[in-house]
Design a protein around this motif. Sequence first.
Motif, short mmCIF file in Angstrom:
data_model
loop_
_atom_site.label_atom_id
_atom_site.label_comp_id
_atom_site.label_asym_id
_atom_site.label_seq_id
_atom_site.Cartn_x
_atom_site.Cartn_y
_atom_site.Cartn_z
N VAL A 253 0.87 -1.18 0.00
CA VAL A 253 0.00 0.00 0.00
C VAL A 253 0.90 1.22 0.00
O VAL A 253 1.31 1.72 1.04
CB VAL A 253 -0.94 0.01 1.23
CG1 VAL A 253 -1.95 1.15 1.10
CG2 VAL A 253 -1.68 -1.32 1.35
N GLN A 254 1.22 1.70 -1.19
CA GLN A 254 2.21 2.76 -1.33
C GLN A 254 1.55 4.14 -1.20
O GLN A 254 0.59 4.30 -0.46
CB GLN A 254 2.94 2.58 -2.66
CG GLN A 254 3.68 1.24 -2.77
CD GLN A 254 4.44 1.09 -4.07
OE1 GLN A 254 5.42 1.77 -4.34
NE2 GLN A 254 3.97 0.17 -4.90
N GLY A 255 2.05 5.12 -1.89
CA GLY A 255 1.50 6.47 -1.80
C GLY A 255 1.68 7.03 -0.40
O GLY A 255 2.68 6.75 0.27
N PRO A 256 0.73 7.81 0.09
CA PRO A 256 0.86 8.43 1.42
C PRO A 256 1.00 7.43 2.56
O PRO A 256 1.51 7.77 3.62
CB PRO A 256 -0.44 9.23 1.55
CG PRO A 256 -0.88 9.48 0.15
CD PRO A 256 -0.47 8.28 -0.62
N LEU A 289 0.64 1.40 -7.48
CA LEU A 289 1.66 0.68 -8.23
C LEU A 289 2.23 1.59 -9.32
O LEU A 289 1.49 2.29 -10.02
CB LEU A 289 1.04 -0.56 -8.88
CG LEU A 289 1.96 -1.44 -9.72
CD1 LEU A 289 2.90 -2.24 -8.82
CD2 LEU A 289 1.14 -2.39 -10.61
N SER A 290 3.56 1.58 -9.46
CA SER A 290 4.20 2.44 -10.46
C SER A 290 4.38 1.70 -11.78
O SER A 290 4.24 0.47 -11.86
CB SER A 290 5.58 2.88 -9.96
OG SER A 290 6.48 1.78 -9.96
N ALA A 291 4.75 2.43 -12.82
CA ALA A 291 5.02 1.82 -14.12
C ALA A 291 6.21 0.88 -14.02
O ALA A 291 6.23 -0.19 -14.65
CB ALA A 291 5.28 2.91 -15.16
N VAL A 292 7.21 1.26 -13.24
CA VAL A 292 8.38 0.40 -13.05
C VAL A 292 7.98 -0.89 -12.35
O VAL A 292 8.38 -1.99 -12.73
CB VAL A 292 9.48 1.13 -12.24
CG1 VAL A 292 10.61 0.17 -11.86
CG2 VAL A 292 10.03 2.31 -13.03
N GLY A 293 7.15 -0.76 -11.29
CA GLY A 293 6.67 -1.94 -10.59
C GLY A 293 5.89 -2.87 -11.49
O GLY A 293 6.04 -4.10 -11.44
N VAL A 490 2.23 6.10 11.48
CA VAL A 490 3.45 5.51 12.00
C VAL A 490 4.41 5.06 10.90
O VAL A 490 5.64 5.09 11.10
CB VAL A 490 3.12 4.33 12.94
CG1 VAL A 490 2.47 3.19 12.16
CG2 VAL A 490 4.34 3.84 13.68
N VAL A 491 3.93 4.66 9.74
CA VAL A 491 4.83 4.14 8.70
C VAL A 491 5.43 5.26 7.87
O VAL A 491 6.65 5.41 7.80
CB VAL A 491 4.09 3.15 7.78
CG1 VAL A 491 5.05 2.59 6.72
CG2 VAL A 491 3.49 2.02 8.60
N SER A 492 4.59 6.08 7.24
CA SER A 492 5.10 7.13 6.35
C SER A 492 5.47 8.41 7.08
O SER A 492 6.22 9.24 6.55
CB SER A 492 4.04 7.46 5.29
OG SER A 492 2.88 8.01 5.89
#
Length: 517
Positions: A253-256, A289-293, A490-492
């Motif tokens: 769960v990327q982004g923020p 998800l990114s283009a590279v991913g 807590v993570v980002s």
Amino acid sequence: MHASHLGVLLSGLLVSAKSASASSILFSGGTIIAFDRATNSLDVIRNGSVLVTDDRITSVFAGSIPPSSVSIPSDVEEVDITNKILTPGFIDTHRHGWQTAYKTLGSNTSLVDYFNRFGEFPTAANYPFTPEEIYYSQLAGLYEALNAGVTTTLDHAHGTFSNATSSASFQASIDSGARVFWAYAFHELENYPLSEQFAHYRSIFTEAPHLNTPTTLGIAYDGFGPNPNQEIISTIISLTHETNASVLTTHSVQGPYGITNSPEDFAAQSLFTSIPPTTPIVFSHASFLSAVGAQLLRTYNHTISITPESEMHYGHTHPTSHLILDRASIGVDTHFTFSTDILTQTRMWLQSVRRLLYAEVLNRWQVPVNNPMSANQAFLLATRNGGLSLRREDLGIIAPGAKADLVIWDGGTGPNMWGWRDPVAAVVLHGNIGDVEGVVVDGRWKKRGGKLTDERFEDVKMKFAEVARRVQDRVVEAGVGLPGEGERFVVSGLEFGNSTVVDVQVGEGDGYGGLFL
């Protein structure tokens, strides 16, 4: 394992599920949504028949009279499916089965709220489940899935709070008779160190209570990024090789949110080449998800699990996943908060992709001509793609040699199914759980005549009601709330923000209200 880990704890209640089965079953006279391996496409056979021998589909043919090349065993069980639709079972590639007992407590949760109250860490710290509670919560959740035509589940099993709860969750999966890819979740808990978790995973593998059942043993871990512990990851890599893990899965769960566990993280640590080629990697959610991913997934043939209702409910969204549906499947996630069936998830995803891609045309001040996603594609995501995500060519299809995981749909009793012509559209866009008349897993009946076949059904229902009440009382009494003012995620490390609340009432108040607990 049965006796050493669970016999005393569950007072001898863990008896392997029994269900009616025949050495062979002939389904005849119905509409079959089969799969043509030569053309790699769906193949609808009207007035078709399917012969099942033991746990496999041995023949698929048109008509009720088999061709001379098909030998029908003398003890075959004949099942007339005239006016019905036969499909492969649905495949759920992301789920947390142990959480069933939390049902209706999380109706209005955000992802932050979930992390504070219902995830593995707050549960372990504030109101840990007993092995008995884990067992019945897991089993009840799998009953619910089977009832809805979900024959295969990838369970990110993070109810691993102790050796006993881990064993209970695994045993419930076995006892359900469902096809469960049970992924033992490794996580750093205060009272259950990773060294004990690794040792227990090895003991489960060695004792092999799942041998000769549809359940297999995999691994789940959420520490591949952004700040990985290389020693832990090295151990996990070793375990995938030692045990030939059936799957490796992680939340991404990327982004923020910053819970990356991304394909880029895996590539940076050479994990795509370190994990055995026979072990599929499933990135759950893959939000942002990114283009590279995406390119890495295609290069190394791994996949994402889209959980549409979850991402809408919690707010981690799917802004790019429609661009990689060739490496995607469908999952449910935290079924205690919303629908448990893959049919609903599939329909939500189909219509959300349509809306998104229509908007691209409308925003250019043009009028869309074509429909951007078909019912066939949605059906494949829920079946065939799920099998491929698990590196199982024999799952999610009706074809000779495939596993006999099948669903019988009542094609006309309910008005919602009257008048269908296209069986794929009938199931994807008009069907519901009430139309699931029969379910077969590994050639064994799990639902028949609209009812689950497990002889323990009534006992499990009563026991689960007791378990759910106990668990829910503890959660409500604990009163764990949202983060305090000035706290950060807590993570980002990003600040928290408030969403705009809609208003559904005229006059004072907006109608939001509270939960009726």
